[in-house]
Design a protein around this motif. Structure first.
Motif, PDB file in Angstrom:
ATOM      1  N   LEU A 157       0.811  -1.208   0.000  1.00 37.00           N
ATOM      2  CA  LEU A 157       0.000   0.000   0.000  1.00 37.00           C
ATOM      3  C   LEU A 157       0.849   1.263   0.000  1.00 37.00           C
ATOM      4  CD1 LEU A 157      -2.708   1.411   0.078  1.00 37.00           C
ATOM      5  CD2 LEU A 157      -2.741   1.115   2.570  1.00 37.00           C
ATOM      6  N   ALA A 158       1.902   1.305   0.821  1.00 35.26           N
ATOM      7  CA  ALA A 158       2.748   2.496   0.863  1.00 35.26           C
ATOM      8  C   ALA A 158       3.412   2.743  -0.495  1.00 35.26           C
ATOM      9  CB  ALA A 158       3.808   2.362   1.953  1.00 35.26           C
ATOM     10  N   LEU A 159       3.836   1.683  -1.154  1.00 40.26           N
ATOM     11  CA  LEU A 159       4.432   1.834  -2.473  1.00 40.26           C
ATOM     12  C   LEU A 159       3.403   2.313  -3.482  1.00 40.26           C
ATOM     13  CD1 LEU A 159       6.703  -1.344  -2.771  1.00 40.26           C
ATOM     14  CD2 LEU A 159       7.398   0.998  -2.242  1.00 40.26           C
ATOM     15  N   LEU A 160       2.184   1.791  -3.385  1.00 43.09           N
ATOM     16  CA  LEU A 160       1.117   2.216  -4.293  1.00 43.09           C
ATOM     17  C   LEU A 160       0.841   3.706  -4.137  1.00 43.09           C
ATOM     18  CD1 LEU A 160      -0.950   1.129  -6.363  1.00 43.09           C
ATOM     19  CD2 LEU A 160      -2.550   0.841  -4.463  1.00 43.09           C
TER      20      LEU A 160
ATOM     21  N   THR B 259      10.119   0.509  -5.783  1.00 40.13           N
ATOM     22  CA  THR B 259      10.625  -0.857  -5.692  1.00 40.13           C
ATOM     23  C   THR B 259      10.403  -1.320  -4.258  1.00 40.13           C
ATOM     24  OG1 THR B 259      12.350  -0.367  -7.319  1.00 40.13           O
ATOM     25  CG2 THR B 259      12.650  -2.342  -5.994  1.00 40.13           C
ATOM     26  N   GLY B 260      10.115  -2.615  -4.067  1.00 43.86           N
ATOM     27  CA  GLY B 260       9.860  -3.082  -2.710  1.00 43.86           C
ATOM     28  C   GLY B 260      10.502  -4.418  -2.413  1.00 43.86           C
ATOM     29  N   ALA B 261      10.683  -4.671  -1.110  1.00 42.33           N
ATOM     30  CA  ALA B 261      11.235  -5.945  -0.650  1.00 42.33           C
ATOM     31  C   ALA B 261      10.541  -6.325   0.653  1.00 42.33           C
ATOM     32  CB  ALA B 261      12.741  -5.844  -0.431  1.00 42.33           C
ATOM     33  N   ASP B 262      10.214  -7.593   0.795  1.00 41.95           N
ATOM     34  CA  ASP B 262       9.615  -8.096   2.029  1.00 41.95           C
ATOM     35  C   ASP B 262       9.904  -9.587   2.102  1.00 41.95           C
ATOM     36  OD1 ASP B 262       7.131  -6.900   4.004  1.00 41.95           O
ATOM     37  OD2 ASP B 262       7.487  -9.052   4.025  1.00 41.95           O
ATOM     38  N   ARG B 263      10.219 -10.072   3.295  1.00 39.03           N
ATOM     39  CA  ARG B 263      10.563 -11.485   3.466  1.00 39.03           C
ATOM     40  C   ARG B 263       9.332 -12.382   3.572  1.00 39.03           C
ATOM     41  NH1 ARG B 263      15.818 -11.864   3.795  1.00 39.03           N
ATOM     42  NH2 ARG B 263      17.094 -10.146   4.598  1.00 39.03           N
ATOM     43  N   ASP B 264       8.154 -11.786   3.666  1.00 35.33           N
ATOM     44  CA  ASP B 264       6.912 -12.556   3.724  1.00 35.33           C
ATOM     45  C   ASP B 264       6.424 -12.789   2.296  1.00 35.33           C
ATOM     46  OD1 ASP B 264       4.116 -13.253   3.821  1.00 35.33           O
ATOM     47  OD2 ASP B 264       4.086 -12.596   5.913  1.00 35.33           O
ATOM     48  N   HIS B 265       6.567 -14.040   1.825  1.00 33.00           N
ATOM     49  CA  HIS B 265       6.246 -14.355   0.429  1.00 33.00           C
ATOM     50  C   HIS B 265       4.787 -14.046   0.109  1.00 33.00           C
ATOM     51  CE1 HIS B 265       6.338 -16.407  -3.427  1.00 33.00           C
ATOM     52  NE2 HIS B 265       5.270 -17.089  -3.065  1.00 33.00           N
ATOM     53  N   ALA B 266       3.876 -14.346   1.046  1.00 32.12           N
ATOM     54  CA  ALA B 266       2.451 -14.110   0.788  1.00 32.12           C
ATOM     55  C   ALA B 266       2.160 -12.626   0.614  1.00 32.12           C
ATOM     56  CB  ALA B 266       1.610 -14.701   1.923  1.00 32.12           C
ATOM     57  N   ARG B 267       2.813 -11.791   1.400  1.00 30.65           N
ATOM     58  CA  ARG B 267       2.601 -10.351   1.261  1.00 30.65           C
ATOM     59  C   ARG B 267       3.178  -9.841  -0.048  1.00 30.65           C
ATOM     60  NH1 ARG B 267       3.054  -7.329   7.156  1.00 30.65           N
ATOM     61  NH2 ARG B 267       1.951  -8.913   8.366  1.00 30.65           N
TER      62      ARG B 267
END
Length: 243
Positions: free
Chosen positions: A50-53, A63-71
C-alpha cells in the motif's frame, strides 16, 4: 466480545484490515520528503504494497522488498505492472528515498546492505510505535509481551535512533503522526492485530486460541456500543541521510 471464527490468513488480513491504519504515516512522510514525479523509492518490509502504491500515485518510481512471500504476492497483484517487488532488497538503484515503515531491531543487516551502496544524501525513513502513553493499543501489545517466552522480548518496539546510529546514517529529523486503529468488529480487530506480527512469538509460545482470547479481553475497553473498536495511537518516524 465473541471469539473470531473466521480462519486466519495473516497476509490478507494485513492487506484488507490493518495496513490502511498507517495511511496517515505514509502520507506525512511522503509530504515531508516531497516524494513525487522523479522520486525513486525503495520500501523495505513493504508488506502488501500500500505504501508503495501511494508513492507511485504521487508519480514516484517504486521498488519493494519483504521477506513474507504471501505479502509480496499481494503487493505484486496491486502494484502497477513492471514494479519490482521481491524477498530481497535489489541493488541501490540509486534511490532518493528508502523507507522502513515497520522497522524492527532486526532490520539492521538489510539497512546496512542497502545504504552502503546508496547515493550520498539519500533519505532513509524508519518508523514504528510512538511513546506507550500515546498509544491506546499498548495494553493489547502487552499481551504479546507477557505470553511470548515469559514476556522476555518486545520485538515490536524498535529503537529507531539506535538503528540510525548503527547504520552510520546522519540524523535529519523526526516526527509523530496520529494513526488511530478503527475496526468494524472485535473479530476484525483481533485478526488485524494478529496480522501485524507483534503476536507471532506469543502464538508460538502458547497457542492461537489463547492469544485470541487474551487479545479480546484487552480490547474490551475500546469496544463501542455499536460493536466497533476504536484505539487512538501515535506513530513515530525518524529521517536520516546517507553520508
Amino acid at each position: 466480545m465473541t471469539p473470531t471464527l473466521v480462519p486466519h490468513h495473516p497476509a490478507r488480513d494485513w492487506a484488507e484490515i490493518q495496513e490502511r491504519m498507517l495511511v496517515p504515516l505514509y502520507e506525512a512522510v511522503y509530504e515531508r520528503l516531497g516524494v513525487g514525479a522523479g522520486s525513486r523509492v525503495l520500501g523495505l518490509g513493504c508488506g502488501s504494497g500500500l505504501a508503495l502504491l501511494m508513492a507511485a500515485g504521487r508519480g514516484a518510481r517504486v521498488t519493494g522488498a519483504d521477506r513474507d512471500h504471501a505479502r509480496v504476492e499481494l503487493a505484486r497483484e496491486r502494484l502497477p505492472e513492471g514494479v519490482a517487488v521481491g524477498g530481497e532488497p535489489p541493488g541501490a538503484g540509486p534511490y532518493d528515498v528508502i523507507t522502513a515503515f515497520h522497522a524492527t531491531d532486526g532490520l539492521l543487516p538489510e539497512l546496512l546492505a542497502v545504504t552502503r551502496s546508496a547515493q550520498s544524501g539519500a533519505a532513509v525513513v524508519l518508523a514504528g510505535w510512538g511513546p506507550p502513553e500515546r498509544c491506546a493499543t499498548e495494553p493489547v501489545l502487552r499481551v504479546a509481551e507477557r505470553l511470548a517466552d515469559g514476556g522476555a522480548r518486545r520485538g515490536f518496539r524498535a529503537d529507531l535512533d539506535g538503528l540510525v546510529a548503527a547504520a552510520g546514517l546522519h540524523p535529519a529529523g523526526s516526527g509523530r503522526v496520529a494513526c488511530p486503529f478503527g475496526y468494524a468488529s472485535g473479530g476484525s480487530a483481533v485478526r488485524g492485530l494478529l496480522s501485524t506480527g507483534a503476536f507471532d512469538e506469543a502464538v508460538r509460545a502458547t497457542e492461537l486460541a489463547q492469544v485470541e482470547k487474551e487479545i479480546e479481553e484487552a480490547l474490551a475497553p475500546h469496544l463501542r456500543a455499536d460493536g466497533t473498536v476504536w484505539m487512538p495511537n501515535e506513530f513515530r518516524y525518524v529521517v536520516a541521510r546517507v553520508p
